[in-house]
Design a protein around this motif. Structure first.
Motif, PDB file in Angstrom:
ATOM      1  N   THR A  25     -26.129 -13.543  51.041  1.00 11.09           N
ATOM      2  CA  THR A  25     -25.123 -13.392  52.090  1.00 11.09           C
ATOM      3  C   THR A  25     -23.777 -13.947  51.626  1.00 11.09           C
ATOM      4  O   THR A  25     -23.682 -15.117  51.265  1.00 11.09           O
ATOM      5  N   THR A  75     -20.921 -12.749  53.558  1.00  9.28           N
ATOM      6  CA  THR A  75     -20.094 -12.572  54.752  1.00  9.28           C
ATOM      7  C   THR A  75     -20.934 -12.820  55.994  1.00  9.28           C
ATOM      8  O   THR A  75     -22.010 -12.236  56.134  1.00  9.28           O
ATOM      9  N   ASP A 126     -13.180  -4.158  53.863  1.00 11.61           N
ATOM     10  CA  ASP A 126     -13.924  -3.989  52.612  1.00 11.61           C
ATOM     11  C   ASP A 126     -15.430  -3.918  52.799  1.00 11.61           C
ATOM     12  O   ASP A 126     -16.186  -4.034  51.822  1.00 11.61           O
ATOM     13  N   HIS A 127     -15.881  -3.744  54.039  1.00 11.75           N
ATOM     14  CA  HIS A 127     -17.320  -3.678  54.301  1.00 11.75           C
ATOM     15  C   HIS A 127     -17.665  -2.409  55.071  1.00 11.75           C
ATOM     16  O   HIS A 127     -16.924  -1.997  55.976  1.00 11.75           O
ATOM     17  N   VAL A 168     -20.288  -1.066  57.859  1.00 16.82           N
ATOM     18  CA  VAL A 168     -21.071  -1.666  58.936  1.00 16.82           C
ATOM     19  C   VAL A 168     -21.982  -0.588  59.509  1.00 16.82           C
ATOM     20  O   VAL A 168     -21.510   0.481  59.916  1.00 16.82           O
ATOM     21  N   LEU A 181     -24.110  -5.393  56.840  1.00 13.49           N
ATOM     22  CA  LEU A 181     -22.847  -5.279  56.114  1.00 13.49           C
ATOM     23  C   LEU A 181     -23.136  -4.948  54.663  1.00 13.49           C
ATOM     24  O   LEU A 181     -24.002  -5.570  54.032  1.00 13.49           O
ATOM     25  N   LEU A 182     -22.403  -3.966  54.114  1.00 13.67           N
ATOM     26  CA  LEU A 182     -22.497  -3.627  52.704  1.00 13.67           C
ATOM     27  C   LEU A 182     -21.120  -3.738  52.073  1.00 13.67           C
ATOM     28  O   LEU A 182     -20.118  -3.355  52.690  1.00 13.67           O
ATOM     29  N   ASP A 183     -21.073  -4.249  50.859  1.00 12.40           N
ATOM     30  CA  ASP A 183     -19.834  -4.255  50.106  1.00 12.40           C
ATOM     31  C   ASP A 183     -19.453  -2.811  49.792  1.00 12.40           C
ATOM     32  O   ASP A 183     -20.221  -2.065  49.183  1.00 12.40           O
ATOM     33  N   ALA A 184     -18.269  -2.390  50.231  1.00  9.06           N
ATOM     34  CA  ALA A 184     -17.898  -0.982  50.136  1.00  9.06           C
ATOM     35  C   ALA A 184     -17.713  -0.520  48.694  1.00  9.06           C
ATOM     36  O   ALA A 184     -17.918   0.659  48.394  1.00  9.06           O
ATOM     37  N   VAL A 218     -24.526  -7.544  51.972  1.00 10.72           N
ATOM     38  CA  VAL A 218     -23.905  -8.872  51.883  1.00 10.72           C
ATOM     39  C   VAL A 218     -23.923  -9.629  53.206  1.00 10.72           C
ATOM     40  O   VAL A 218     -23.460 -10.769  53.266  1.00 10.72           O
ATOM     41  N   LEU A 225     -16.072 -10.821  61.267  1.00 11.55           N
ATOM     42  CA  LEU A 225     -16.489 -11.021  59.899  1.00 11.55           C
ATOM     43  C   LEU A 225     -15.808 -12.265  59.345  1.00 11.55           C
ATOM     44  O   LEU A 225     -14.595 -12.420  59.448  1.00 11.55           O
TER      45      LEU A 225
END
Length: 382
Positions: A37, A39, A323-324, A326, A336-339, A345, A380
């Motif tokens: 994690t 974020t 930058d995520h 959702v 949440l994913l790192d874009a 994340v 976030l």
């Protein structure tokens, strides 16, 4: 796994509610594992909106305009809430259940009901400004241009209403196969034209002055022996860019990019999805039917990354916040994913009833409506 399938009697141009066709799940929900994690999702407030979305899973997605959130339940309760505090500003009980997502624009709130009505409410107090009848039940959120409100009903017809009065401007009758996904695509509307996808796999551009088609392109071709195998619905909303490109998903079909002016195919790749993609910069993010999260290059269609960790979890369409990506899932988790890299994340659970409508995002803030009516505002925090 929640199925999007619903048998439709095409000859009668009616949807047989409650006659859901549920094929054997092809993708078992993958168990969640520990993630690194980076974020956090901090809950700012949580409120309850009526009785929720109901057993039929009506896609009554909330809407935001400025500092006000609008949400409804499937029974007809509509609320306006302060986006910062969750405080209720007003609520009204309609005389008929709500069936569509909400659209908030230009001091009006637009929605549709199960009996085929479209309503315009005053954002200030919830009073009904006008109501109009369309050809059948509406599940897609009404879409507004400067002058029109365009509504796509489950019988395949697209109706344009005067935005200020609800008077009918034109009706376009799209084809409808004997079996289709539950609901319809959501049209994309700009002042000159409407882009509408249909259950036969075709995308049509309509002249907003008359409702006449300007061009018509096949996105997906039916294949297979069974009716289910041959489903090719364009159930997501076309994504239009400022430079005139259209991105379209189809079930059992393709992800395609087209020139919005001519309908010329720019690129296409095999990919089955019934959800609306999102475009951020040159990244096009798509959730396929297996709940794989995929990023492709918007210019070429080449895959940039793919995350299969949420396979079979019936993800919502994606949203974007700082930058995520959702997304929500059927067990009520928000992920949440790192874009840029596609890694998971962050994660939190909203409610065990599940998340079936896409989250709303506003910079760092996320608003998530669970199926039981729980509405959470989260922020976030790295």
């Amino acid at each position: 796994m929640r199925s999007p399938l619903l048998i439709a009697a095409g000859a009668a141009l009616a949807v047989l509610a409650g006659c859901a066709s549920t094929p054997e799940p092809e993708y078992a929900p993958r168990e969640l594992t520990d993630i690194a994690t980076t974020t956090e999702l901090d809950t700012l407030w949580s409120e309850r909106v009526g009785k929720g979305l109901g057993d039929a899973g009506y896609p009554v997605a909330p809407a935001q305009d400025g500092d006000t959130l609008f949400a409804a339940d499937a029974r007809g309760l509509v609320e306006a809430l302060d986006a910062d505090t969750g405080e209720t500003r007003w609520e009204v009980e309609l005389d008929t259940p709500v069936s569509s997502g909400l659209t908030a624009v230009a001091e009006r709130l637009f929605l549709a009901t199960r009996n085929g009505e479209v309503l315009a409410l005053d954002q200030a107090d919830g009073s009904i400004q006008w109501r109009a009848r369309v050809t059948s039940e509406v599940l897609a959120a009404p879409q507004a241009s400067r002058d029109l409100l365009v509504v796509q009903a489950v019988d395949g017809r697209v109706t344009a209403l005067e935005r200020d009065s609800g008077a009918e401007r034109w009706v376009y009758s799209g084809p409808r196969p004997s079996l289709s996904l539950r609901g319809t695509g959501t049209p994309t509307v700009i002042d000159p034209v409407t882009f509408a996808g249909f259950a036969n796999g075709r995308l049509v551009t309509l002249d907003n002055r008359s409702g006449e088609p300007l061009w018509d392109r096949r996105i997906a071709v039916p294949r297979g022996q069974s009716e289910i195998d041959r489903l090719v619905d364009l159930a997501g909303q076309p994504v239009l860019t400022q430079d005139g490109r259209l991105f379209v998903t189809s079930y059992n079909g393709r992800l395609a990019a087209l020139d919005a002016r001519s309908g010329e195919m720019l690129w296409a790749r095999e990919l089955s999805s019934y959800l609306t993609p999102i475009l951020v910069g040159n990244f096009l993010f798509v959730i396929d039917e297996a709940s794989h999260v995929i990023a492709v290059d918007a210019g070429t269609g080449n895959e940039l990354w793919r995350n299969e960790a949420l396979e079979g979890r019936s993800l919502t369409a994606p949203a974007f916040a700082t930058d995520h990506l959702v997304v929500g899932d059927a067990e009520g988790y928000l992920h949440l994913l790192d874009a840029r890299e596609g890694e998971l994340v962050g994660r939190t659970r909203i409610d065990g009833s599940g998340l079936s409508v896409p989250p709303l995002t506003d910079r760092r803030r996320v608003y998530a409506l669970a199926d039981d009516g729980t509405l959470d505002a989260l922020e976030l925090r790295p």
